[in-house]
Design an enzyme around this catalytic site. Structure first.
Site, PDB file in Angstrom:
ATOM      1  N   ASP A   1       0.883  -1.173   0.000  1.00  0.00           N
ATOM      2  CA  ASP A   1       0.000   0.000   0.000  1.00  0.00           C
ATOM      3  C   ASP A   1       0.915   1.216   0.000  1.00  0.00           C
ATOM      4  O   ASP A   1       1.615   1.485   0.986  1.00  0.00           O
ATOM      5  CB  ASP A   1      -0.875  -0.020   1.262  1.00  0.00           C
ATOM      6  CG  ASP A   1      -1.765   1.222   1.350  1.00  0.00           C
ATOM      7  OD1 ASP A   1      -1.580   2.170   0.554  1.00  0.00           O
ATOM      8  OD2 ASP A   1      -2.632   1.232   2.236  1.00  0.00           O
TER       9      ASP A   1
ATOM     10  N   TYR B   1      -8.886  15.545  -6.566  1.00  0.00           N
ATOM     11  CA  TYR B   1      -8.012  14.831  -7.510  1.00  0.00           C
ATOM     12  C   TYR B   1      -7.094  15.820  -8.238  1.00  0.00           C
ATOM     13  O   TYR B   1      -5.889  15.596  -8.360  1.00  0.00           O
ATOM     14  CB  TYR B   1      -8.896  14.061  -8.495  1.00  0.00           C
ATOM     15  CG  TYR B   1      -8.157  13.269  -9.525  1.00  0.00           C
ATOM     16  CD1 TYR B   1      -7.437  12.128  -9.167  1.00  0.00           C
ATOM     17  CD2 TYR B   1      -8.172  13.627 -10.871  1.00  0.00           C
ATOM     18  CE1 TYR B   1      -6.758  11.383 -10.121  1.00  0.00           C
ATOM     19  CE2 TYR B   1      -7.504  12.896 -11.834  1.00  0.00           C
ATOM     20  CZ  TYR B   1      -6.795  11.769 -11.450  1.00  0.00           C
ATOM     21  OH  TYR B   1      -6.124  11.044 -12.394  1.00  0.00           O
TER      22      TYR B   1
END
Ligand code: NDP
Length: 234
Positions: A59, A147
């Site tokens: 991760d 984003y």
């Protein structure tokens, strides 16, 4: 001589296409993502193209996970910082947790991988790092606030890294694609139904290959890959 590449987010979409292209170009590969099944599938396809493949689950937003990824990966000549997520919605509706998740993965995760890669490359006096930003890293679009901010940040990170890597012969680049036909675009643009005319993941992989082929005395900071069609701004 470059020969061992680590690709993050290699389990699907653009990262998978980059892994397959690098396999065809003779790179040894370290592929990483969180989904074992999908990563294994892409790893097998790369092996069929002749690559030596190491799969490591990680991760990228977790510092310990990134450190063990790079320890296990060993010396890396090329890092493609591709892994990322999008959570979309207007700023007035955006939950702080969603904002943080996007930045934790897209910005902090990319930084953690870049930092580990640069440490090794500085010791070995050479290497290449390619950060996948976006057209949203240079332009604003409705419902892409978190984003877009994260992808702008990646260009800032890239600019500093370019300067800090220069003396150690580390070449650092960003690629800013417009909308690419992957799972992510289906989330960000649910209004779109025809993906055939869109930029394909393989088009981004071609840009990675182009950067890897640059002569030693030349570098390219940012590649913008946009749709040529006149009816689209992305
Ligand atoms: P996908 O959603 O198809 O793939 C994202 C990849 O990132 C997956 O392999 C996923 O693997 C991995 N990933 C996500 N979070 C983590 C995490 N925390 N740790 C490790 N791996 C993670 O996206 P795309 O292929 O479309 O996008 C790839 C990159 O390109 C992203 O950075 C994206 O922002 C950028 N981009 C995409 C565009 C598009 O229109 N699609 C346009 C411009 C840029 P897993 O879930 O297995 O961990």
């Amino acid at each position: 001589m470059e020969k061992r590449a680590l690709v993050t987010g290699a389990s699907r979409g653009i990262g998978a296409a980059i892994a397959l292209k690098l396999a065809e170009e003779g790179w040894d590969l370290v592929l990483t993502a969180r989904n074992r099944e999908k990563l294994t599938e892409i790893g097998e396809a790369c092996k069929q193209r002749g690559a030596t493949v190491t799969l490591i689950l990680a991760d990228i937003s977790n510092e310990a996970s990134v450190q063990s990824l790079f320890t296990e990966a060993g010396a890396i000549d090329l890092l493609v910082n591709n892994a990322g997520i999008g959570i979309f919605g207007e700023l007035t509706e955006m939950a702080l947790e969603d904002w943080r998740d996007v930045h934790r993965i897209n910005v902090e995760g990319t930084f953690l991988c870049l930092r580990e890669a640069m440490r090794g490359m500085k010791q070995r006096k050479g290497g290449r790092i390619i950060n996948i930003s976006s057209v949203v890293g240079v332009k604003g679009y409705p419902s892409q606030g978190a984003y877009g901010a994260s992808k702008h940040a990646l260009l800032g990170l890239t600019k500093t890294a370019i300067e800090e890597g220069r003396d150690a012969n580390i070449r650092i680049h960003a690629i800013c694609p417009g909308g690419v036909a992957t799972e992510m675009i289906k989330q960000s643009r649910p209004d779109l139904t025809d993906f055939s005319a869109m930029i394909q993941p393989e088009d981004v992989a071609e840009a990675v290959d182009y950067l890897c082929r640059l002569p030693a005395n030349i570098t390219v900071d940012v590649i913008h890959r946009r749709r040529a069609a006149s009816d689209q701004t992305w």
